[in-house]
Design an enzyme around this catalytic site. Structure first.
Site, short mmCIF file in Angstrom:
data_model
loop_
_atom_site.label_atom_id
_atom_site.label_comp_id
_atom_site.label_asym_id
_atom_site.label_seq_id
_atom_site.Cartn_x
_atom_site.Cartn_y
_atom_site.Cartn_z
N THR A 37 -8.42 6.54 -1.62
CA THR A 37 -10.04 6.07 -1.75
C THR A 37 -11.13 7.04 -1.48
O THR A 37 -11.94 7.20 -1.89
CB THR A 37 -10.07 4.79 -0.77
N LYS A 79 -8.32 13.81 5.18
CA LYS A 79 -7.81 12.52 4.99
C LYS A 79 -6.62 12.63 6.22
O LYS A 79 -6.64 13.68 6.87
CB LYS A 79 -7.10 12.60 3.59
N ARG A 80 -5.87 11.79 6.31
CA ARG A 80 -4.68 11.58 7.26
C ARG A 80 -3.95 12.68 7.02
O ARG A 80 -3.74 13.25 6.02
CB ARG A 80 -3.92 10.48 7.46
N LYS A 140 0.81 14.69 1.49
CA LYS A 140 -0.65 14.66 1.05
C LYS A 140 -0.86 16.37 0.78
O LYS A 140 -1.83 16.87 0.19
CB LYS A 140 -1.68 14.24 1.97
N LYS A 163 -14.64 8.77 -3.39
CA LYS A 163 -16.14 8.98 -2.31
C LYS A 163 -16.67 10.11 -2.88
O LYS A 163 -17.78 10.36 -2.75
CB LYS A 163 -15.74 8.73 -1.04
N HIS A 205 0.80 -1.18 -0.09
CA HIS A 205 -0.22 0.15 0.10
C HIS A 205 0.71 1.40 0.00
O HIS A 205 0.21 2.24 0.20
CB HIS A 205 -0.80 0.05 1.38
C1 26Q Z 1 2.95 -0.26 10.61
C2 26Q Z 1 4.01 -0.58 11.58
C3 26Q Z 1 3.83 -0.11 12.80
C4 26Q Z 1 2.84 0.69 13.16
C5 26Q Z 1 1.91 1.26 12.09
C6 26Q Z 1 2.00 0.66 10.68
C7 26Q Z 1 1.11 1.07 9.82
C8 26Q Z 1 -0.16 1.43 9.96
C9 26Q Z 1 -1.01 1.64 9.06
C10 26Q Z 1 1.67 1.57 8.41
C11 26Q Z 1 0.69 2.20 7.51
C12 26Q Z 1 -0.55 2.08 7.80
C13 26Q Z 1 -1.41 2.56 6.78
C14 26Q Z 1 -1.41 2.78 5.42
C15 26Q Z 1 -2.53 3.41 4.47
O1 26Q Z 1 -3.50 3.33 5.17
N1 26Q Z 1 -1.84 3.30 3.36
C16 26Q Z 1 -3.14 3.90 2.27
O2 26Q Z 1 -3.77 2.62 1.93
C17 26Q Z 1 -4.73 3.13 0.94
C18 26Q Z 1 -5.51 1.60 0.75
O3 26Q Z 1 -4.61 0.95 -0.47
C19 26Q Z 1 -4.28 3.94 -0.24
O4 26Q Z 1 -5.40 4.29 -0.93
C20 26Q Z 1 -3.34 4.82 0.23
O5 26Q Z 1 -2.82 5.60 -0.98
C21 26Q Z 1 -2.30 4.73 1.15
O6 26Q Z 1 -1.89 5.54 1.73
#
Ligand code: 26Q
Length: 824
Positions: free
Chosen positions: A663, A553-554, A559, A667, A365
């Protein structure tokens, strides 16, 4: 909360029965009569009746799946950002009209009752919400699947803005219980951590034992999920941690008191809280333990189920199950399955490996290097010593393969290894094993193939797939925008909620005067609803006839919320200083919503900046009725459901090459917002679908971004600063005291753009893309005022969004990777 009572209509027979059911729940579950029931109890009673209906379906569907012995998908994810379930479940059961009628009869409305449910915020953002959309589509398509995640006691923190700053409060989503889950203590399993591994021989084969390990009980809680108008019920399995023996007497009597206490402690923290970082990893030991806990519990369950049905015929495992790894977070499932097959089921390495390499698929991702998971080797060995041994052996064999393909190439060996530089690479563990890898948009997949995963791609091209993300239309239009849904139903018929391409039938109404009037009236009503929400929560009066420009968004540098703010400041300065501009300025409302990771200082400072800019602009009479800036607190699924329906302009402005897909962009498009965006992630495909007249693309392209840094470097940034007066003026406002009396609060934001962190200025191209961004905004303001053409653009966005249904996405996964058969 008190809810006003409304007048009554006559109920049908079925509705009378439902009403009796709900009142029965109030009597028997809460021990109250209807007149005494609180709104919270009405919600609870409704949820229980819905759950009964799903359970009935569940029992039947379970039988089918069992009898057919169908192949099943296990979707492993550390996040399932489900949001509220009442309205979705009712919609999926096709009973929205009945519940609406009965609730009205009882003096309530369905939306107000649904609002009483806490969001299940078991996710950070895109990745978690994607998992939730997927499980809805899987079920709707009658594909047998289980979602597997942790039952976090606290989901993503609640955000409270205090004096413009983000503060974090615990998300106590379980405080009133969870109406949807069913505890299954009889299916609990044990998960062990740490200790020392030893091996011994028994019955002519090597066995593995442990000393001093710490054991925790994993208890499953199942949330049954029904698809839209579908036959089957799938489930989301949430694993909660409990103490393995309430008080470990064996250890205690052996004098090992501290170990018993430690186990209790471990059990109480493991499933306590969701880590709030996204697109960033920090090697926290507790996170590693969470990972092993989920993965081990899930795999024990999977193998037990398989064994009950198929005995020890392990060779057919890949025909019966497929396990999907949602980003690298559940990667330990790979060595854990090797361990279970070898140590517990008695298979040899080669036999086990043959199975494991045909069972797992993996989705990436992100391409951001700080988000690629790596664990320190010594920590990993301490927490999961047996998996460490297995990974060492996997690495040894992997390096032989790499050497055969790229002889003598030391650089490639290090880059592709599971073990390198004292760390364990989770991505390489996946790439060394899985039968399928995919990116989440076309552009993202191209970048994976050409860049970070290139060396693996060259070794085996066929297992790489591009599968563009999608969203479930049931939640993201039918539930959140019922009026637009009705208008579409009345215009092109009902089929589109399941066959999303049919939405294209709206295109021929894009310029139809009558349709335009209706479409626009719905958008206007949704803007009014959001304006009311903003007034209630922020105390700011916004004009529903202004352009609603939304970035939700986050919060992350890539971003580029920062670019958005700088543009707002520049616009504000110009209104004040340029009379002609002020007179022709069409009013705008800028709406932000974003959570920042609690440890991400710069992101939190950007939130403060947005609020300070809002404070300045919203209170300046010179721009009254021209610009408003609003920061909506605690952005999450339920707030998104409101905002997406009310946006005119959707900001999708990440630095090209950085947003894997996005995503939220989909929406907004579905609900008829027009995008201003870069050629990044799924924006590229939105552009292809909707055509250049109906989307505003600006900025450097992904292939230009790296080149600009390499070739022109910081000189370009200096030159932009020197020549673009509007931008310079906006940047100077960060540090000249206008926004804060101490002059230095926002210095870091200024410095990182102009000088950079490690000598590289403007890493995310905020300055380099600024001019084009401003020009594009000006174009939008002009085009918005040409009402007929603008509304046509909005309609075209809804019409051409069919491709972004997660039903299409799931069908692609199924054709290319999973090969599940729909239950008949
Ligand atoms: C990993 C290890 C330790 C702590 C946290 C994490 C962690 C947690 C969440 C690393 C990444 C995430 C989330 C990533 C994320 O949301 N990525 C997004 O995924 C979407 C779905 O595919 C995409 O549309 C976005 O572009 C992408 O940023």
């Amino acid at each position: 909360m008190t809810i006003e009572k409304k007048s009554k209509k006559k109920l049908t027979k079925a509705q009378e029965a439902l009403k009796k059911d709900i009142i029965g729940k109030i009597n028997r579950h809460f021990g109250k009569i209807l007149e005494e029931a609180t709104p919270q109890m009405i919600y609870g009673a409704c949820a229980l009746t819905v759950r009964d209906r799903i359970m009935e379906k569940w029992a039947a569907s379970h039988k089918e799946v069992k009898e057919e012995g169908s192949k099943k998908l296990y979707y492993l994810s550390f996040e399932f950002l489900m949001g509220r379930l009442l309205a979705t479940n009712i919609l999926n059961l096709m009973q929205t009209d009945d519940y609406e009628a009965v609730l009205e009869d009882l003096g309530y409305t369905l939306p107000e009752v649904a609002e009483l449910e806490n969001d299940a915020g078991l996710g950070n953002g895109g990745l978690g919400r994607l998992a939730a959309c997927f499980i809805d589509s899987l079920t709707t398509l009658d594909l047998p699947a289980y979602g597997c995640t942790l039952r976090y006691e606290y989901g993503l923190f609640r955000q409270k803005i205090v004096d413009g700053y983000q503060t974090e409060l615990p998300d106590t989503w379980l405080e009133h219980g969870n109406a949807w889950e069913v505890a299954r203590p009889e299916e609990a399993v044990k998960v062990s951590f740490g200790g020392e591994v030893y091996s011994y021989w028994e019955d002519g084969r090597m066995k593995v034992g442990y000393n001093n390990e710490r054991t925790v009980r994993a208890v499953p809680y199942d949330v049954p999920l029904c698809g839209y108008d579908s036959k089957i019920v799938n489930k989301l399995r949430l694993w909660g941690a409990q103490s393995a023996t309430e008080f470990n007497m064996a250890a205690f009597s052996a004098g090992d008191y501290s170990r018993a206490i430690e186990e209790k402690e471990l059990a109480s923290v493991i499933s306590k809280v969701l880590y709030p970082e996204d697109n960033h990893t920090e090697g926290k030991e507790l996170r590693l333990k969470q990972q092993y806990f989920l993965v081990s519990a899930t795999l024990q369950w999977i193998l037990n189920e398989f064994e009950m049905r198929n005995g020890d015929n392990w060779a057919i495992l890949p025909d019966k199950i497929v396990i999907h790894i949602n980003d690298t977070h559940p990667t330990m499932a790979i060595p854990e399955m090797m361990r279970l097959l070898m140590d517990e089921k008695g298979l040899g390495w080669d036999e086990a490996w043959e199975i494991v390499t045909h069972v797992f698929a993996y989705t990436n991702h992100t391409v951001m290097s700080e988000a690629l998971e790596k664990w320190p080797q010594d920590m990993f060995r301490r927490v999961v010593p047996r998996l460490y041994q297995i990974l060492e052996e996997m690495n040894r064999r992997l390096m032989e393969k790499v050497e055969a393909f790229y002889p003598g190439d030391k650089g490639k060996h290090d880059w592709m290894a599971i073990f390198a530089n004292g760390q364990i690479s989770m991505a390489n563990t996946c790439l060394a094993t899985v039968f399928a890898v995919n990116g989440v948009s076309k552009l993202h997949t191209d970048i994976l193939k050409a860049d970070i995963f290139k060396d693996y791609y060259m070794m085996d091209k066929d297992r790489f797939h591009a599968i563009t993300n999608g969203i479930t239309f049931r939640r993201w239009i039918a539930n959140c925008n019922p009026e637009l849904t009705k208008l579409i139903d009345n215009t092109i018929g009902k089929g589109w909620l399941k066959e999303s391409d049919k939405l294209a039938g709206l295109a021929k109404f894009a310029k139809d005067a009558d349709f335009q009037t209706k479409f626009d009236a719905i958008k206007r009503a949704n803007k009014q609803m959001v304006a009311d929400y903003i007034f209630e929560h922020n105390g700011i009066k916004v004009d529903p006839d202004s352009i609603f420009d939304v970035q939700c968004k986050r919060l992350h540098e890539y971003k580029r919320q920062m670019m958005n703010v700088l543009h707002i400041i520049a616009e504000y300065n110009r209104i004040i200083n340029d009379k002609g501009y002020a007179e022709s300025f069409y009013p705008k409302t800028y709406i932000f919503g974003a959570k920042a990771a609690p440890g991400y200082k710069r992101a939190k400072l950007i939130i403060k900046l947005i609020n300070s800019v809002g404070e300045l602009i919203n209170n300046d009479p010179r721009v009254e009725d021209k610009i408003k800036v609003v920061f909506v607190e605690n952005y999450g699924v339920s707030i998104a459901e409101k905002l997406v329906t009310a946006a005119d302009v959707s900001e999708q402005i990440s630095t090209a090459g950085k947003e894997a897909s996005g995503t939220g962009n989909m929406k907004f498009m579905l609900n008829g917002a027009v995008t201003i965006g870069t050629m990044d992630g799924a924006n590229v495909e939105m552009y292809e679908q909707v055509g250049e007249d109906n989307i505003y693309i600006f900025g450097l392209r992904s292939e230009e971004v790296d080149a600009r840094i390499k070739v022109m470097g910081n000189d370009e940034v200096k030159q932009i600063y020197a020549t673009n007066a509007a931008l310079r003026g906006a940047l100077e406002m960060l540090i000249n005291g206008t926004l804060d009396p101490d002059h230095n609060k926002f210095m870091d934001l200024y410095n990182t753009l102009i000088f950079g962190d490690y000598g590289q200025a403007d890493t995310y191209m905020v300055l380099r893309d600024f001019e084009d961004y401003v020009r594009t905004h000006e174009q939008i303001s002009r085009d918005y005022q040409d009402r007929k053409n603008w509304i046509a653009k909005q309609i075209m966005n809804t019409a051409m969004s069919g491709f972004f249904s997660s039903d299409r996405t799931i069908n692609e996964y199924n054709d290319k990777i999973w090969h599940l058969t729909p239950i008949k």
